[in-house]
Design a protein around this motif. Sequence first.
Motif, PDB file in Angstrom:
ATOM      1  N   THR A   6      22.831 114.699  27.702  1.00  0.00           N
ATOM      2  CA  THR A   6      21.468 114.598  28.210  1.00  0.00           C
ATOM      3  C   THR A   6      21.475 115.306  29.563  1.00  0.00           C
ATOM      4  O   THR A   6      22.500 115.841  29.993  1.00  0.00           O
ATOM      5  CB  THR A   6      21.028 113.125  28.393  1.00  0.00           C
ATOM      6  N   ALA A   7      20.341 115.281  30.248  1.00  0.00           N
ATOM      7  CA  ALA A   7      20.277 115.950  31.544  1.00  0.00           C
ATOM      8  C   ALA A   7      21.241 115.330  32.552  1.00  0.00           C
ATOM      9  O   ALA A   7      21.728 116.018  33.450  1.00  0.00           O
ATOM     10  CB  ALA A   7      18.842 115.892  32.093  1.00  0.00           C
ATOM     11  N   ARG A   8      21.573 114.026  32.376  1.00  0.00           N
ATOM     12  CA  ARG A   8      22.372 113.335  33.383  1.00  0.00           C
ATOM     13  C   ARG A   8      23.546 112.559  32.794  1.00  0.00           C
ATOM     14  O   ARG A   8      24.080 111.654  33.427  1.00  0.00           O
ATOM     15  CB  ARG A   8      21.472 112.410  34.211  1.00  0.00           C
ATOM     16  N   LEU A   9      23.945 112.922  31.586  1.00  0.00           N
ATOM     17  CA  LEU A   9      25.099 112.284  30.957  1.00  0.00           C
ATOM     18  C   LEU A   9      25.750 113.250  29.973  1.00  0.00           C
ATOM     19  O   LEU A   9      25.061 113.988  29.270  1.00  0.00           O
ATOM     20  CB  LEU A   9      24.686 111.012  30.208  1.00  0.00           C
ATOM     21  N   ALA A  10      27.066 113.224  29.947  1.00  0.00           N
ATOM     22  CA  ALA A  10      27.812 113.978  28.927  1.00  0.00           C
ATOM     23  C   ALA A  10      28.973 113.106  28.480  1.00  0.00           C
ATOM     24  O   ALA A  10      29.737 112.589  29.302  1.00  0.00           O
ATOM     25  CB  ALA A  10      28.324 115.300  29.496  1.00  0.00           C
ATOM     26  N   LEU A  11      29.069 112.891  27.174  1.00  0.00           N
ATOM     27  CA  LEU A  11      30.169 112.096  26.644  1.00  0.00           C
ATOM     28  C   LEU A  11      30.578 112.626  25.285  1.00  0.00           C
ATOM     29  O   LEU A  11      29.832 113.366  24.635  1.00  0.00           O
ATOM     30  CB  LEU A  11      29.808 110.605  26.570  1.00  0.00           C
ATOM     31  N   SER A  12      31.753 112.251  24.873  1.00  0.00           N
ATOM     32  CA  SER A  12      32.237 112.615  23.545  1.00  0.00           C
ATOM     33  C   SER A  12      32.670 111.349  22.816  1.00  0.00           C
ATOM     34  O   SER A  12      33.039 110.351  23.439  1.00  0.00           O
ATOM     35  CB  SER A  12      33.405 113.604  23.646  1.00  0.00           C
ATOM     36  N   ILE A 191      33.447 109.328  28.632  1.00  0.00           N
ATOM     37  CA  ILE A 191      32.433 109.904  29.507  1.00  0.00           C
ATOM     38  C   ILE A 191      33.072 111.068  30.260  1.00  0.00           C
ATOM     39  O   ILE A 191      34.149 110.920  30.843  1.00  0.00           O
ATOM     40  CB  ILE A 191      31.899 108.852  30.490  1.00  0.00           C
ATOM     41  N   HIS A 192      32.428 112.192  30.264  1.00  0.00           N
ATOM     42  CA  HIS A 192      33.014 113.371  30.875  1.00  0.00           C
ATOM     43  C   HIS A 192      33.080 113.241  32.397  1.00  0.00           C
ATOM     44  O   HIS A 192      32.234 112.580  33.018  1.00  0.00           O
ATOM     45  CB  HIS A 192      32.207 114.613  30.496  1.00  0.00           C
ATOM     46  N   GLU A 193      34.075 113.888  32.957  1.00  0.00           N
ATOM     47  CA  GLU A 193      34.241 113.880  34.409  1.00  0.00           C
ATOM     48  C   GLU A 193      32.980 114.446  35.067  1.00  0.00           C
ATOM     49  O   GLU A 193      32.401 115.424  34.605  1.00  0.00           O
ATOM     50  CB  GLU A 193      35.457 114.725  34.795  1.00  0.00           C
ATOM     51  N   GLY A 194      32.570 113.799  36.143  1.00  0.00           N
ATOM     52  CA  GLY A 194      31.347 114.191  36.822  1.00  0.00           C
ATOM     53  C   GLY A 194      30.173 113.314  36.463  1.00  0.00           C
ATOM     54  O   GLY A 194      29.150 113.304  37.163  1.00  0.00           O
TER      55      GLY A 194
END
Length: 222
Positions: A6-12, A191-194
């Motif tokens: 999403t604009a403010r989240l990245a996860l795998s 959850i991706h770094e950052g």
Amino acid sequence: MIEIHTARLALSIDESQLTSFNGVYEAQARDRLAEIWTVEAIDLPHYHALFIDKNIDETFDFFSFVTIAYIDHGYVIDPQEAIDIVEAKKQIEIDLEIINREARWGAEESIFFDDWWPRPAYQADKQMLEFGIALKDFYQKVINRTLNRIILTRNGHIAVNYSLSEDDLYSDKTLAYFQGKLDEICQAIKIHEGYRYQDVDEEKDYPSKSRMINLILSSEIF
């Protein structure tokens, strides 16, 4: 590997770690949830994944499932702040009174708070709050259970919600059994770094107006 952005989240999500569940994602997950809840998929923009136990026959009207949603509201300032359990219970009871009244249910049709399942507890090492809710009917019979995990992120939180079917509700499966099932899903999420809670930059990021108790009350607990 499933990627969710999403604009403010990245996860795998590493599906190879999911031995118990089948997953569907993004638009397909929202469409499926819309069918289950008899709502419009457009009203479920925060939902990104749906997991159904591989052993479940989906031809039944009711079955257990797990959802993953993301809510963007800023970073929680003090996640280890003590949660007022009494106040949380009181507010849930007020919310249920409103639901009963708006549905125009009589006393024998209404739903009531039964107990925590389990009581809210924050795990600082995982930046995760776990709690469960059991609801009962007029005759004091438990009719609903949900097990919830809230994973804090840099810009909000991920809500992992386990909604139990009637069969699971009245089975001899313990709370620990369902916690183990959620462990399987949560361990597959990265959850991706950052975007992690530990990546919060207090000089750049905006704090949430929500406290931990608010995150409980805003979850899908009914």
